[in-house]
Design a protein around this motif. Structure first.
Motif, PDB file in Angstrom:
ATOM      1  N   UNK A 134       0.865  -1.180   0.000  1.00 48.98           N
ATOM      2  CA  UNK A 134       0.000   0.000   0.000  1.00 48.98           C
ATOM      3  C   UNK A 134       0.897   1.223   0.000  1.00 48.98           C
ATOM      4  N   UNK A 135       1.126   1.752  -1.149  1.00 48.50           N
ATOM      5  CA  UNK A 135       2.068   2.859  -1.278  1.00 48.50           C
ATOM      6  C   UNK A 135       1.646   4.126  -0.571  1.00 48.50           C
ATOM      7  N   UNK A 136       0.330   4.338  -0.442  1.00 50.17           N
ATOM      8  CA  UNK A 136      -0.132   5.569   0.183  1.00 50.17           C
ATOM      9  C   UNK A 136      -1.524   5.368   0.769  1.00 50.17           C
ATOM     10  N   UNK A 137      -2.037   6.410   1.349  1.00 51.31           N
ATOM     11  CA  UNK A 137      -3.343   6.338   2.009  1.00 51.31           C
ATOM     12  C   UNK A 137      -4.486   6.153   1.012  1.00 51.31           C
ATOM     13  N   UNK A 138      -4.297   6.613  -0.214  1.00 54.36           N
ATOM     14  CA  UNK A 138      -5.345   6.439  -1.232  1.00 54.36           C
ATOM     15  C   UNK A 138      -5.615   4.954  -1.492  1.00 54.36           C
ATOM     16  N   UNK A 139      -4.553   4.169  -1.521  1.00 54.29           N
ATOM     17  CA  UNK A 139      -4.717   2.725  -1.709  1.00 54.29           C
ATOM     18  C   UNK A 139      -5.524   2.139  -0.563  1.00 54.29           C
ATOM     19  N   UNK A 140      -5.223   2.531   0.668  1.00 50.37           N
ATOM     20  CA  UNK A 140      -5.924   2.001   1.842  1.00 50.37           C
ATOM     21  C   UNK A 140      -7.399   2.399   1.801  1.00 50.37           C
ATOM     22  N   UNK A 141      -7.688   3.626   1.411  1.00 48.77           N
ATOM     23  CA  UNK A 141      -9.084   4.061   1.309  1.00 48.77           C
ATOM     24  C   UNK A 141      -9.811   3.242   0.249  1.00 48.77           C
ATOM     25  N   UNK A 142      -9.166   3.019  -0.881  1.00 52.02           N
ATOM     26  CA  UNK A 142      -9.773   2.230  -1.963  1.00 52.02           C
ATOM     27  C   UNK A 142      -9.975   0.773  -1.524  1.00 52.02           C
ATOM     28  N   UNK A 143      -8.953   0.185  -0.909  1.00 55.36           N
ATOM     29  CA  UNK A 143      -9.076  -1.198  -0.428  1.00 55.36           C
ATOM     30  C   UNK A 143     -10.119  -1.300   0.680  1.00 55.36           C
ATOM     31  N   UNK A 144     -10.181  -0.307   1.547  1.00 54.97           N
ATOM     32  CA  UNK A 144     -11.196  -0.292   2.603  1.00 54.97           C
ATOM     33  C   UNK A 144     -12.599  -0.176   2.034  1.00 54.97           C
ATOM     34  N   UNK A 145     -12.747   0.615   0.981  1.00 56.76           N
ATOM     35  CA  UNK A 145     -14.057   0.731   0.333  1.00 56.76           C
ATOM     36  C   UNK A 145     -14.480  -0.610  -0.277  1.00 56.76           C
ATOM     37  N   UNK A 146     -13.561  -1.280  -0.928  1.00 52.14           N
ATOM     38  CA  UNK A 146     -13.879  -2.590  -1.518  1.00 52.14           C
ATOM     39  C   UNK A 146     -14.205  -3.600  -0.413  1.00 52.14           C
ATOM     40  N   UNK A 147     -13.404  -3.610   0.638  1.00 54.15           N
ATOM     41  CA  UNK A 147     -13.663  -4.536   1.755  1.00 54.15           C
ATOM     42  C   UNK A 147     -15.001  -4.215   2.420  1.00 54.15           C
ATOM     43  N   UNK A 148     -15.322  -2.940   2.547  1.00 51.77           N
ATOM     44  CA  UNK A 148     -16.615  -2.559   3.125  1.00 51.77           C
ATOM     45  C   UNK A 148     -17.779  -3.015   2.269  1.00 51.77           C
ATOM     46  N   UNK A 149     -17.613  -2.923   0.966  1.00 54.01           N
ATOM     47  CA  UNK A 149     -18.651  -3.410   0.054  1.00 54.01           C
ATOM     48  C   UNK A 149     -18.798  -4.922   0.186  1.00 54.01           C
ATOM     49  N   UNK A 150     -17.670  -5.626   0.283  1.00 55.51           N
ATOM     50  CA  UNK A 150     -17.719  -7.080   0.496  1.00 55.51           C
ATOM     51  C   UNK A 150     -18.427  -7.408   1.815  1.00 55.51           C
TER      52      UNK A 150
END
Length: 184
Positions: A134-150
Motif C-alpha cells: 500500500x504505497x499511500x493512504x489512497x490505496x488504503x481508502x480504496x481497499x477499505x471501500x472494496x472490503x466494506x462493500x464485500x
C-alpha cells in the motif's frame, strides 16, 4: 435482488478462499506433502461451504454505513501501522472499536452501532497491509471501500464463523491491488 446479492457474496467468498489456496498450491507444486494438505483443506472448505447456515436479513440504506466504518478502521490502523507495526495497529484499532457500543445509548441507533466493532475491525485488517504494497493512504481508502462493500454483501453469510473479516480484508486488498495493477 437480495437473494442475488447473497449468492454473489457467497461465490465471492468461495473465489477468494480458493484463489488463495490455489496460489499456494501452484507456488509449492514441488512439495507433494504440501500439495496433499492443500487438497485436503480444499475438500474440507468445500464441505464447510456446502453445510454452512445462511440467515436471511434485509439490507437497508443504513447498512451502507458499514463501508464508512471499514474505511475508517483501515485508515486508523494504517496510520498506526506506519509508526508501530501491523499487529499493534490492528489490535489497538479493534480494541478501541469494541468499546464504541457501550458509549452509544440511543435505542434508535442500537442496531447499527452493534455492527460498528466488527466493521472497524475488518478495516483494521485492511490497515495491516505492508507499506510496500500500500504505497499511500489512497490505496488504503480504496481497499477499505472494496472490503466494506464485500462486508455489506456478505452480511447474510457465515455469521459467527471465524476468519470472515480477515477474508474480506484480504479480498479488498487483493482486488484493489489488481485494479491498480491493471489500470497503471
Amino acid at each position: 435482488m437480495n437473494r442475488m446479492l447473497r449468492r454473489l457474496a457467497f461465490f465471492l467468498f468461495l473465489f477468494l478462499q480458493f484463489s488463495f489456496l490455489f496460489s499456494i498450491l501452484f507456488e509449492k507444486l514441488e512439495t507433494p506433502f504440501l500439495v496433499g494438505i492443500i487438497l485436503v483443506l480444499s475438500g474440507l472448505l468445500s464441505f464447510a461451504y456446502y453445510q454452512s447456515p445462511r440467515s436471511e436479513e434485509r439490507f437497508f440504506i443504513k447498512d451502507s454505513f458499514l463501508i464508512l466504518f471499514v474505511v475508517s478502521g483501515a485508515i486508523i490502523s494504517y496510520l498506526i501501522n506506519l509508526k508501530m507495526g501491523p499487529v499493534i495497529a490492528a489490535g489497538a484499532t479493534g480494541t478501541v472499536a469494541s468499546f464504541i457500543p457501550s458509549f452509544i445509548k440511543s435505542e434508535k441507533r442500537k442496531g447499527l452501532v452493534k455492527e460498528v466493532p466488527a466493521a472497524v475491525y475488518c478495516g483494521a485488517f485492511v490497515g495491516m497491509t505492508a507499506p510496500a504494497v500500500a504505497g499511500n493512504l489512497h490505496f488504503i481508502i480504496f481497499a477499505g471501500f472494496i472490503a466494506g462493500t464485500f462486508l455489506l454483501l456478505a452480511k447474510n453469510i457465515f455469521n459467527g464463523f471465524g476468519g470472515k473479516l480477515g477474508t474480506i480484508a484480504f479480498g479488498g486488498v487483493a482486488l484493489a491491488s489488481a485494479v491498480i495493477y491493471w489500470i497503471f
